[in-house]
Design a protein around this motif. Structure first.
Motif, PDB file in Angstrom:
ATOM      1  N   HIS A  63      -4.212 -72.519  -3.593  1.00  0.00           N
ATOM      2  CA  HIS A  63      -4.705 -71.172  -3.914  1.00  0.00           C
ATOM      3  C   HIS A  63      -5.316 -71.178  -5.316  1.00  0.00           C
ATOM      4  O   HIS A  63      -4.947 -72.007  -6.141  1.00  0.00           O
ATOM      5  N   HIS A  65      -6.665 -69.512  -9.164  1.00  0.00           N
ATOM      6  CA  HIS A  65      -6.352 -68.564 -10.230  1.00  0.00           C
ATOM      7  C   HIS A  65      -7.526 -68.546 -11.205  1.00  0.00           C
ATOM      8  O   HIS A  65      -8.134 -69.590 -11.444  1.00  0.00           O
ATOM      9  N   GLU A 109       1.746 -75.261  -5.223  1.00  0.00           N
ATOM     10  CA  GLU A 109       3.072 -75.257  -5.845  1.00  0.00           C
ATOM     11  C   GLU A 109       4.084 -75.324  -4.701  1.00  0.00           C
ATOM     12  O   GLU A 109       4.288 -74.346  -4.001  1.00  0.00           O
TER      13      GLU A 109
END
Ligand code: FE2
Length: 289
Positions: A63, A65, A109
């Motif tokens: 994902h 950021h 993560e």
């Protein structure tokens, strides 16, 4: 030296725990419907503590950021990370990863391989720290510290131990460099302990109780209580009759417009649209590229 003034408590919020994904329990003092941020802090998540069975532990696969920092602090278990900058590593018990996403990263993560396979305990925190406008598009940066590399300080009477992740406490200065002034302390208090931490009046500050019970003036806080301080003094005083463990955080507010959309936190909606476009067109790179 002038006289120091203890800050009062403006709000005490009991954060509720909710299952997220499969088997993970997340406790989030903010953002909530009542408090969307505590400038410059955008989010705090407590992950667990949870005991996973074999094959149960799930994480956050790839994902993106952009525009802020994610700070991961693990107390039990381990997280493995990998990202579009070519970094990969393991954050184990007591370790901190301070990731400045800046212009953009894609990362994963995940609970460690052995935790996913064999099961086990996982407990940690993820904090989101906003970046000022001038740093939102900076080159991504990682600071990763092993537990042994993080300075700790102990009070003269031996009753308070502080892990100094950011800022300065009990005469000990953190190793991690922050873009704007931030304090991040993990405070362990023995029974009968008293702790005073200077925090400039302009800083926004809050505490999150991990366990035990702590007194903030005439307010008492227990596990998963977040205590938000008024900007009416230059120190925070905490006492504990029976012992307590907590996080204490403070930072200079950015006082800039915040536009957030999932994993992107920018100043304007045009910048959010640009972030989505850049992500969709591969400008963030890819893991393993
Ligand atoms: Fe992330």
């Amino acid at each position: 030296m002038g006289e120091m003034k203890t800050r009062s408590v403006v709000q005490l919020v009991h954060a509720t725990s909710q299952p997220e994904g499969e088997g993970m329990i997340v406790t989030r003092p903010f953002p909530t419907a009542h408090l969307d941020q505590l400038d410059p802090f955008l989010l705090l998540d407590r992950m667990g503590p949870v005991s996973h069975g074999p094959g149960e532990a799930k994480g956050a696969p790839d994902h993106p950021h952009r525009g802020f920092e994610t700070v991961t602090y693990i107390l039990e278990g381990a997280i493995e990370h990998e990202d579009s900058q070519g970094n990969r590593g393991r954050i184990g018990a007591g370790d901190v990863q301070w990731m400045t996403a800046g212009s953009g990263v894609i990362h994963s993560e995940m609970p460690s391989e052995e935790l996913r396979r064999n099961g086990g305990r996982l407990h940690g925190f993820q904090l989101w720290v906003n970046l000022p406008r001038r740093d939102k598009m900076m080159k991504p940066r990682y600071q990763e510290l092993r537990a042994a590399e993080i300075p700790t300080a102990t009070s003269a009477d031996g009753k308070v131990t502080v892990t100094v992740i950011a800022g300065e406490s009990l005469g000990t200065t953190a190793t991690i460099d922050t873009r704007t002034p931030i304090m991040y302390f993990h405070v362990r208090m023995a029974a009968g302990a008293r702790f005073t931490q200077p925090i400039p009046e302009t800083y926004n500050a809050f505490a999150f109780v991990i366990g035990g019970e702590a007194q903030f003036g005439d307010r008492s806080a227990r596990e998963n209580d977040a205590v938000f301080f008024e900007n009416d003094g230059d120190e925070v005083t905490i006492a504990s009759e029976d012992g307590a463990e907590l996080l204490l955080l403070a930072g200079v507010p950015l006082n800039e417009p915040v536009t957030r959309y999932g994993p992107f936190v920018m100043n304007t909606s045009a910048e959010i649209r640009q972030a989505m476009f850049d992500y969709q067109t591969g400008k963030f790179g890819e893991i393993g590229a």
